[in-house]
Design a protein around this motif. Structure first.
Motif, PDB file in Angstrom:
ATOM      1  N   GLN A  61      43.056  53.256  25.562  1.00 35.76           N
ATOM      2  CA  GLN A  61      43.556  52.161  26.388  1.00 35.76           C
ATOM      3  C   GLN A  61      44.171  52.677  27.697  1.00 35.76           C
ATOM      4  O   GLN A  61      45.024  52.004  28.283  1.00 35.76           O
ATOM      5  CB  GLN A  61      44.603  51.361  25.600  1.00 35.76           C
ATOM      6  CG  GLN A  61      44.118  50.810  24.278  1.00 35.76           C
ATOM      7  CD  GLN A  61      42.924  49.880  24.444  1.00 35.76           C
ATOM      8  OE1 GLN A  61      42.879  49.096  25.388  1.00 35.76           O
ATOM      9  NE2 GLN A  61      41.962  49.966  23.538  1.00 35.76           N
ATOM     10  N   SER A  63      45.027  53.249  31.389  1.00 39.28           N
ATOM     11  CA  SER A  63      44.942  52.257  32.468  1.00 39.28           C
ATOM     12  C   SER A  63      43.843  52.645  33.462  1.00 39.28           C
ATOM     13  O   SER A  63      43.547  53.833  33.656  1.00 39.28           O
ATOM     14  CB  SER A  63      46.272  52.164  33.200  1.00 39.28           C
ATOM     15  OG  SER A  63      46.525  53.345  33.930  1.00 39.28           O
ATOM     16  N   PRO A  64      43.222  51.660  34.107  1.00 40.84           N
ATOM     17  CA  PRO A  64      42.199  51.965  35.117  1.00 40.84           C
ATOM     18  C   PRO A  64      42.698  52.882  36.221  1.00 40.84           C
ATOM     19  O   PRO A  64      41.962  53.752  36.702  1.00 40.84           O
ATOM     20  CB  PRO A  64      41.831  50.580  35.654  1.00 40.84           C
ATOM     21  CG  PRO A  64      42.087  49.655  34.508  1.00 40.84           C
ATOM     22  CD  PRO A  64      43.326  50.210  33.852  1.00 40.84           C
ATOM     23  N   ASP A 108      41.288  47.372  43.037  1.00 43.00           N
ATOM     24  CA  ASP A 108      40.331  47.187  41.941  1.00 43.00           C
ATOM     25  C   ASP A 108      39.907  48.564  41.430  1.00 43.00           C
ATOM     26  O   ASP A 108      38.831  49.073  41.771  1.00 43.00           O
ATOM     27  CB  ASP A 108      39.108  46.396  42.405  1.00 43.00           C
ATOM     28  CG  ASP A 108      39.406  44.934  42.632  1.00 43.00           C
ATOM     29  OD1 ASP A 108      40.433  44.455  42.109  1.00 43.00           O
ATOM     30  OD2 ASP A 108      38.626  44.268  43.329  1.00 43.00           O
ATOM     31  N   ASP A 301      32.116  48.279  32.890  1.00 44.97           N
ATOM     32  CA  ASP A 301      33.546  48.267  32.576  1.00 44.97           C
ATOM     33  C   ASP A 301      34.310  47.376  33.545  1.00 44.97           C
ATOM     34  O   ASP A 301      35.162  46.572  33.147  1.00 44.97           O
ATOM     35  CB  ASP A 301      34.119  49.683  32.604  1.00 44.97           C
ATOM     36  CG  ASP A 301      33.621  50.540  31.454  1.00 44.97           C
ATOM     37  OD1 ASP A 301      33.050  49.972  30.503  1.00 44.97           O
ATOM     38  OD2 ASP A 301      33.801  51.774  31.515  1.00 44.97           O
ATOM     39  N   PHE A 302      34.011  47.523  34.824  1.00 45.39           N
ATOM     40  CA  PHE A 302      34.701  46.719  35.838  1.00 45.39           C
ATOM     41  C   PHE A 302      34.337  45.247  35.678  1.00 45.39           C
ATOM     42  O   PHE A 302      35.205  44.360  35.789  1.00 45.39           O
ATOM     43  CB  PHE A 302      34.334  47.214  37.234  1.00 45.39           C
ATOM     44  CG  PHE A 302      34.968  46.432  38.350  1.00 45.39           C
ATOM     45  CD1 PHE A 302      36.344  46.427  38.505  1.00 45.39           C
ATOM     46  CD2 PHE A 302      34.200  45.708  39.236  1.00 45.39           C
ATOM     47  CE1 PHE A 302      36.945  45.698  39.528  1.00 45.39           C
ATOM     48  CE2 PHE A 302      34.788  44.987  40.257  1.00 45.39           C
ATOM     49  CZ  PHE A 302      36.161  44.975  40.417  1.00 45.39           C
ATOM     50  N   ARG A 305      36.295  43.687  32.904  1.00 48.72           N
ATOM     51  CA  ARG A 305      37.688  43.438  33.281  1.00 48.72           C
ATOM     52  C   ARG A 305      37.804  42.150  34.081  1.00 48.72           C
ATOM     53  O   ARG A 305      38.739  41.361  33.891  1.00 48.72           O
ATOM     54  CB  ARG A 305      38.251  44.611  34.093  1.00 48.72           C
ATOM     55  CG  ARG A 305      38.364  45.908  33.316  1.00 48.72           C
ATOM     56  CD  ARG A 305      39.549  46.749  33.784  1.00 48.72           C
ATOM     57  NE  ARG A 305      39.670  46.872  35.224  1.00 48.72           N
ATOM     58  CZ  ARG A 305      39.129  47.841  35.951  1.00 48.72           C
ATOM     59  NH1 ARG A 305      38.377  48.770  35.373  1.00 48.72           N
ATOM     60  NH2 ARG A 305      39.328  47.892  37.249  1.00 48.72           N
ATOM     61  N   ALA A 308      37.449  39.258  31.689  1.00 50.81           N
ATOM     62  CA  ALA A 308      38.655  39.099  30.865  1.00 50.81           C
ATOM     63  C   ALA A 308      39.743  38.342  31.618  1.00 50.81           C
ATOM     64  O   ALA A 308      40.495  37.556  31.024  1.00 50.81           O
ATOM     65  CB  ALA A 308      39.165  40.457  30.414  1.00 50.81           C
ATOM     66  N   LEU A 309      39.825  38.549  32.931  1.00 43.49           N
ATOM     67  CA  LEU A 309      40.845  37.867  33.734  1.00 43.49           C
ATOM     68  C   LEU A 309      40.623  36.360  33.787  1.00 43.49           C
ATOM     69  O   LEU A 309      41.557  35.598  34.052  1.00 43.49           O
ATOM     70  CB  LEU A 309      40.874  38.443  35.155  1.00 43.49           C
ATOM     71  CG  LEU A 309      41.379  39.882  35.292  1.00 43.49           C
ATOM     72  CD1 LEU A 309      41.213  40.377  36.724  1.00 43.49           C
ATOM     73  CD2 LEU A 309      42.839  39.991  34.869  1.00 43.49           C
TER      74      LEU A 309
END
Length: 388
Positions: A61, A63-64, A108, A301-302, A305, A308-309
């Motif tokens: 997990q 962080s980006p 981002d 992956d991006f 994300r 998910a937002l």
């Protein structure tokens, strides 16, 4: 400022000695009369994947922003190695990484977008040195945190620098001399395209062609930078393709491990497609198991994300290989869960496009190579730990 901008991808650095080979090419250019050179470099082949694997091994997990900072060290090391190789030849040289390049992005992480650029740092570096080695694919956000522009985005850094310096051309070096009608490593009869338009190669890139990054191509078009695709061989540099404002060619592209996601409704799928399209992420609207779904070709992956937002709950169906026929403005997309079958299809399509075409790159490697030295930088997951 009169400076040549050259970008060397990870395939240029399979061995530490390759840094000396690239340094020799740079020295030769200076000896031939060129005044200043900016060399943008990627991480040694295989390094980025190793770094990400180790990061996720430590913390799945992570962080980006933490992952971006870790991945950037691959390019930073490559920069140091090339600077050392050029310095060894007695050439005044310095290096710049994402913190000092003058390129600012949004936050981002993993796939940051450009916000503004400042040419003063690189101009100052060139005034004091003949060669500047720049780390590709990285920048900083407004808070000064390091950001990555995405996988294979050193092209974009090189094009941005060429525009910053008001140069009208940028040279991109890779393991093949140019753009082909298909990936020559998996479709041997692929034909070299001598000249192609920005829009045509950007479309190929969005659907899986890896020789140029589509965001770099789009930036080059907006800022009128001609892209010259080259390969560095034992006989010197070979020019294969020039990317300008015109030119087209039929082609077939292959994108492996695209993610297929089931959507709750066609309206939900269309909304996600519009969202990802606004962020310049390649997607394909499709139907799998008789239900609406969306296929994310790259930057998965991006993309997840972003999804998910929105609070959208999606179901991952699985990975597919995307084979795309590109003929002028016509696109025909095929999804296949079996990679070898997809490759066979790509070869059949190319044969129909170019019947009787022969192998043009028989002297090149038939499989992409990964540096044996990238494992020296980080411990691979299956490597035994040293006993205490």
């Amino acid at each position: 400022m009169n400076a040549s901008v050259l970008k060397f991808g990870g395939s240029s650095f399979l061995d530490p000695q390759d840094y000396g080979r690239v340094a020799g090419h740079i020295a030769g250019r200076l000896a031939a009369g060129e005044k200043k050179i900016v060399a943008v470099v990627s991480a040694m082949s295989g390094t980025t994947g190793n770094l990400k694997a180790v990061m996720l091994d430590v913390n799945k997990q992570a962080s980006p922003s933490n992952i971006d900072a870790a991945l950037a060290t691959g390019e930073m090391l490559s920069v140091c190695l090339l600077e050392a190789a050029v310095s060894r030849l007695g050439i005044p040289v310095t290096s710049l990484n994402g913190y000092s390049l003058g390129i600012c992005t949004n936050s981002d992480f993993g796939r940051a977008s450009l916000e503004n650029v400042d040419s003063k740092p690189i101009i100052a570096a060139l005034q004091a040195h003949d060669v500047v080695v720049a780390a590709g694919g990285q920048a900083i956000d407004r808070s000064g945190r390091l950001t990555m522009l995405g996988r294979n985005s050193s092209d974009l850094t090189a094009i941005v620098i060429a525009s910053m310096l008001e140069e009208n051309a940028c040279e991109i070096y890779s393991d093949v001399p140019g753009v082909y009608t298909a990936d020559p490593y998996i479709v041997p009869p692929a034909q070299l395209i001598p000249e192609i338009g920005y829009g045509a190669i950007a479309q190929m890139s969005r659907h899986g062609a890896k020789v140029l990054h589509h965001r770099a191509v789009n930036y080059a078009e907006r800022h009128a930078v001609t892209i010259v695709c080259k390969s560095l061989t034992g006989d010197g540099a070979v020019t294969g393709t020039i990317v300008t404002g015109h030119g087209n060619a039929r082609s077939v592209t292959v994108a492996r491990d695209a993610a297929v996601i089931a959507c709750g409704s066609f309206a939900e799928r269309d909304n996600l497609h519009a969202l990802l399209d606004r962020h310049d992420i390649s997607t394909i609207c499709t139907e799998v198991n008789d239900g609406p779904s969306i296929c994310i070709v790259a930057d998965i992956d991006f993309a997840m994300r972003l999804v998910a937002l929105t609070g959208t709950r999606l179901i991952f169906i699985g990975s597919r290989t995307v084979v795309t026929e590109i003929d002028s403005s016509v696109l025909r997309v095929h999804l296949d869960g079996d990679y070898e079958r997809a490759i066979s299809l790509a070869r059949q399509i190319h044969e129909q496009m170019y019947p009787g075409a022969v192998d043009e790159i028989s002297g090149l490697r038939k499989a992409k190579q990964r540096s044996d030295y990238s494992s020296l930088l980080v411990r691979e997951n299956n490597a035994p730990r040293n006993p205490k």
